[in-house]
Design a protein around this motif. Sequence first.
Motif, PDB file in Angstrom:
ATOM      1  N   LEU A  63       0.830  -1.210   0.000  1.00  0.00           N
ATOM      2  CA  LEU A  63       0.000   0.000   0.000  1.00  0.00           C
ATOM      3  C   LEU A  63       0.862   1.258   0.000  1.00  0.00           C
ATOM      4  O   LEU A  63       0.526   2.252  -0.646  1.00  0.00           O
ATOM      5  CB  LEU A  63      -0.936  -0.006   1.213  1.00  0.00           C
ATOM      6  CG  LEU A  63      -2.036  -1.076   1.195  1.00  0.00           C
ATOM      7  CD1 LEU A  63      -2.831  -1.048   2.498  1.00  0.00           C
ATOM      8  CD2 LEU A  63      -2.972  -0.886   0.004  1.00  0.00           C
ATOM      9  N   GLU A  64       1.984   1.209   0.728  1.00  0.00           N
ATOM     10  CA  GLU A  64       2.896   2.355   0.707  1.00  0.00           C
ATOM     11  C   GLU A  64       3.453   2.571  -0.697  1.00  0.00           C
ATOM     12  O   GLU A  64       3.617   3.697  -1.153  1.00  0.00           O
ATOM     13  CB  GLU A  64       4.045   2.139   1.694  1.00  0.00           C
ATOM     14  CG  GLU A  64       3.619   2.078   3.151  1.00  0.00           C
ATOM     15  CD  GLU A  64       2.945   3.349   3.624  1.00  0.00           C
ATOM     16  OE1 GLU A  64       3.315   4.433   3.123  1.00  0.00           O
ATOM     17  OE2 GLU A  64       2.044   3.263   4.466  1.00  0.00           O
ATOM     18  N   GLY A  65       3.731   1.472  -1.389  1.00  0.00           N
ATOM     19  CA  GLY A  65       4.215   1.579  -2.757  1.00  0.00           C
ATOM     20  C   GLY A  65       3.189   2.173  -3.692  1.00  0.00           C
ATOM     21  O   GLY A  65       3.524   2.953  -4.599  1.00  0.00           O
ATOM     22  N   VAL A  66       1.918   1.823  -3.485  1.00  0.00           N
ATOM     23  CA  VAL A  66       0.840   2.386  -4.299  1.00  0.00           C
ATOM     24  C   VAL A  66       0.748   3.895  -4.082  1.00  0.00           C
ATOM     25  O   VAL A  66       0.606   4.667  -5.044  1.00  0.00           O
ATOM     26  CB  VAL A  66      -0.503   1.703  -3.976  1.00  0.00           C
ATOM     27  CG1 VAL A  66      -1.669   2.452  -4.627  1.00  0.00           C
ATOM     28  CG2 VAL A  66      -0.484   0.255  -4.448  1.00  0.00           C
ATOM     29  N   VAL A  67       0.848   4.339  -2.839  1.00  0.00           N
ATOM     30  CA  VAL A  67       0.810   5.779  -2.551  1.00  0.00           C
ATOM     31  C   VAL A  67       1.983   6.482  -3.221  1.00  0.00           C
ATOM     32  O   VAL A  67       1.826   7.549  -3.829  1.00  0.00           O
ATOM     33  CB  VAL A  67       0.828   6.036  -1.035  1.00  0.00           C
ATOM     34  CG1 VAL A  67       0.979   7.531  -0.741  1.00  0.00           C
ATOM     35  CG2 VAL A  67      -0.447   5.514  -0.390  1.00  0.00           C
ATOM     36  N   SER A  72       4.055  10.153  -7.428  1.00  0.00           N
ATOM     37  CA  SER A  72       5.221  10.428  -8.263  1.00  0.00           C
ATOM     38  C   SER A  72       4.881  11.371  -9.413  1.00  0.00           C
ATOM     39  O   SER A  72       5.666  12.282  -9.737  1.00  0.00           O
ATOM     40  CB  SER A  72       5.803   9.128  -8.802  1.00  0.00           C
ATOM     41  OG  SER A  72       4.858   8.440  -9.614  1.00  0.00           O
ATOM     42  N   GLY A  73       3.738  11.186 -10.030  1.00  0.00           N
ATOM     43  CA  GLY A  73       3.334  12.077 -11.113  1.00  0.00           C
ATOM     44  C   GLY A  73       3.077  13.485 -10.630  1.00  0.00           C
ATOM     45  O   GLY A  73       3.356  14.468 -11.341  1.00  0.00           O
ATOM     46  N   VAL A  97      -3.791  16.977  -8.171  1.00  0.00           N
ATOM     47  CA  VAL A  97      -4.296  16.124  -7.096  1.00  0.00           C
ATOM     48  C   VAL A  97      -5.697  15.613  -7.457  1.00  0.00           C
ATOM     49  O   VAL A  97      -6.023  14.444  -7.227  1.00  0.00           O
ATOM     50  CB  VAL A  97      -4.326  16.882  -5.759  1.00  0.00           C
ATOM     51  CG1 VAL A  97      -4.950  16.016  -4.662  1.00  0.00           C
ATOM     52  CG2 VAL A  97      -2.914  17.288  -5.337  1.00  0.00           C
ATOM     53  N   ARG A  98      -6.512  16.477  -8.055  1.00  0.00           N
ATOM     54  CA  ARG A  98      -7.844  16.028  -8.466  1.00  0.00           C
ATOM     55  C   ARG A  98      -7.747  14.958  -9.554  1.00  0.00           C
ATOM     56  O   ARG A  98      -8.562  14.023  -9.586  1.00  0.00           O
ATOM     57  CB  ARG A  98      -8.673  17.208  -8.974  1.00  0.00           C
ATOM     58  CG  ARG A  98     -10.101  16.793  -9.337  1.00  0.00           C
ATOM     59  CD  ARG A  98     -10.965  17.983  -9.753  1.00  0.00           C
ATOM     60  NE  ARG A  98     -12.308  17.502 -10.036  1.00  0.00           N
ATOM     61  CZ  ARG A  98     -12.723  17.084 -11.242  1.00  0.00           C
ATOM     62  NH1 ARG A  98     -11.886  17.112 -12.268  1.00  0.00           N
ATOM     63  NH2 ARG A  98     -13.958  16.658 -11.422  1.00  0.00           N
ATOM     64  N   ARG A  99      -6.769  15.083 -10.427  1.00  0.00           N
ATOM     65  CA  ARG A  99      -6.597  14.072 -11.470  1.00  0.00           C
ATOM     66  C   ARG A  99      -6.383  12.696 -10.842  1.00  0.00           C
ATOM     67  O   ARG A  99      -6.935  11.689 -11.317  1.00  0.00           O
ATOM     68  CB  ARG A  99      -5.414  14.433 -12.365  1.00  0.00           C
ATOM     69  CG  ARG A  99      -5.153  13.420 -13.474  1.00  0.00           C
ATOM     70  CD  ARG A  99      -3.886  13.760 -14.244  1.00  0.00           C
ATOM     71  NE  ARG A  99      -2.718  13.824 -13.384  1.00  0.00           N
ATOM     72  CZ  ARG A  99      -2.076  12.747 -12.907  1.00  0.00           C
ATOM     73  NH1 ARG A  99      -2.503  11.534 -13.212  1.00  0.00           N
ATOM     74  NH2 ARG A  99      -1.016  12.896 -12.142  1.00  0.00           N
ATOM     75  N   ILE A 100      -5.585  12.632  -9.780  1.00  0.00           N
ATOM     76  CA  ILE A 100      -5.375  11.364  -9.084  1.00  0.00           C
ATOM     77  C   ILE A 100      -6.697  10.831  -8.547  1.00  0.00           C
ATOM     78  O   ILE A 100      -7.005   9.639  -8.679  1.00  0.00           O
ATOM     79  CB  ILE A 100      -4.360  11.535  -7.945  1.00  0.00           C
ATOM     80  CG1 ILE A 100      -2.993  11.967  -8.487  1.00  0.00           C
ATOM     81  CG2 ILE A 100      -4.223  10.246  -7.140  1.00  0.00           C
ATOM     82  CD1 ILE A 100      -1.989  12.334  -7.410  1.00  0.00           C
ATOM     83  N   VAL A 130       6.740  16.646  -2.225  1.00  0.00           N
ATOM     84  CA  VAL A 130       5.685  17.556  -2.682  1.00  0.00           C
ATOM     85  C   VAL A 130       5.610  18.785  -1.782  1.00  0.00           C
ATOM     86  O   VAL A 130       5.504  19.920  -2.263  1.00  0.00           O
ATOM     87  CB  VAL A 130       4.325  16.834  -2.722  1.00  0.00           C
ATOM     88  CG1 VAL A 130       3.191  17.828  -2.946  1.00  0.00           C
ATOM     89  CG2 VAL A 130       4.312  15.783  -3.830  1.00  0.00           C
ATOM     90  N   VAL A 131       5.673  18.589  -0.478  1.00  0.00           N
ATOM     91  CA  VAL A 131       5.581  19.727   0.453  1.00  0.00           C
ATOM     92  C   VAL A 131       6.792  20.635   0.303  1.00  0.00           C
ATOM     93  O   VAL A 131       6.671  21.866   0.372  1.00  0.00           O
ATOM     94  CB  VAL A 131       5.435  19.234   1.906  1.00  0.00           C
ATOM     95  CG1 VAL A 131       5.412  20.423   2.874  1.00  0.00           C
ATOM     96  CG2 VAL A 131       4.146  18.431   2.054  1.00  0.00           C
ATOM     97  N   GLU A 132       7.965  20.072   0.085  1.00  0.00           N
ATOM     98  CA  GLU A 132       9.161  20.887  -0.123  1.00  0.00           C
ATOM     99  C   GLU A 132       8.994  21.765  -1.358  1.00  0.00           C
ATOM    100  O   GLU A 132       9.296  22.968  -1.329  1.00  0.00           O
ATOM    101  CB  GLU A 132      10.394  19.993  -0.258  1.00  0.00           C
ATOM    102  CG  GLU A 132      11.685  20.737  -0.585  1.00  0.00           C
ATOM    103  CD  GLU A 132      12.146  21.674   0.511  1.00  0.00           C
ATOM    104  OE1 GLU A 132      12.937  22.593   0.204  1.00  0.00           O
ATOM    105  OE2 GLU A 132      11.722  21.488   1.676  1.00  0.00           O
TER     106      GLU A 132
END
Length: 236
Positions: A63-67, A72-73, A97-100, A130-132
């Motif tokens: 599940l961590e890998g899926v996240v 990544s995109g 984010v909405r696209r995801i 992403v936050v950085e």
Amino acid sequence: MDDQTDAARAAAPRLTRESIVASALDLIDRDGLNGLSMRNLGKELRVEAMSLYRYVNGREDLLEGVVELLMSGLTDALSEATGDQWQRFLQVTAHEVRRIAVEHPKAFPLIATRHPAAPWLRPPLRSIDVVEIFLATLIGFGFTDDQAVGAYRSFSSFLLGNLLLESAVRGAETSPADEPLDEGGADVPQGDGSMSLAGSPHVLRLRGMLSENHAEDEFEESLEALLDRLDRQLSQ
């Protein structure tokens, strides 16, 4: 019999961590989070479930890998948008984010619920990379530290509220997912908070501010802003 065995092996895909995670995402997209297990994924890949443990440490790691795959995109898209004006950057962030959420509605709740490497970061932007990018870009456009962190908080709340609802409308499971024991006895990763922030100077410097909980104040501010907007519409 040997010919049949050789044919079955030839038909089975070559396993890598990347291919296993991508297949897990496909399985979630089709059957939802409760449909994902190591056994089900093994059947999907036409291999024994135990063979998957050479590449992933059980369902939690999967599940961590899926996240990570989903995020990544987003990281790539935001990196490309950092040279635009800050309004455009935030628009790109929101739409990516909405696209995801639209493309993977049944997997999107993972972004909000999985244990991140930095538990004090709020979903759905709690990927450190992403936050950085988010903080560095806004500060680069003249935001103060307080303003950049405030924008991060309000933006996260806006995206999470809207997109979890949209994901539910598109078929995401809103009840807690059944969490079966990791088949095979693999160790569940316990890496929360262990990721180095050395490569994320803005996140490292602002960690204290990012960790603060202002949920009640943010709720009241959002409510007041909504009431003010409705009042303006009514008075027009």
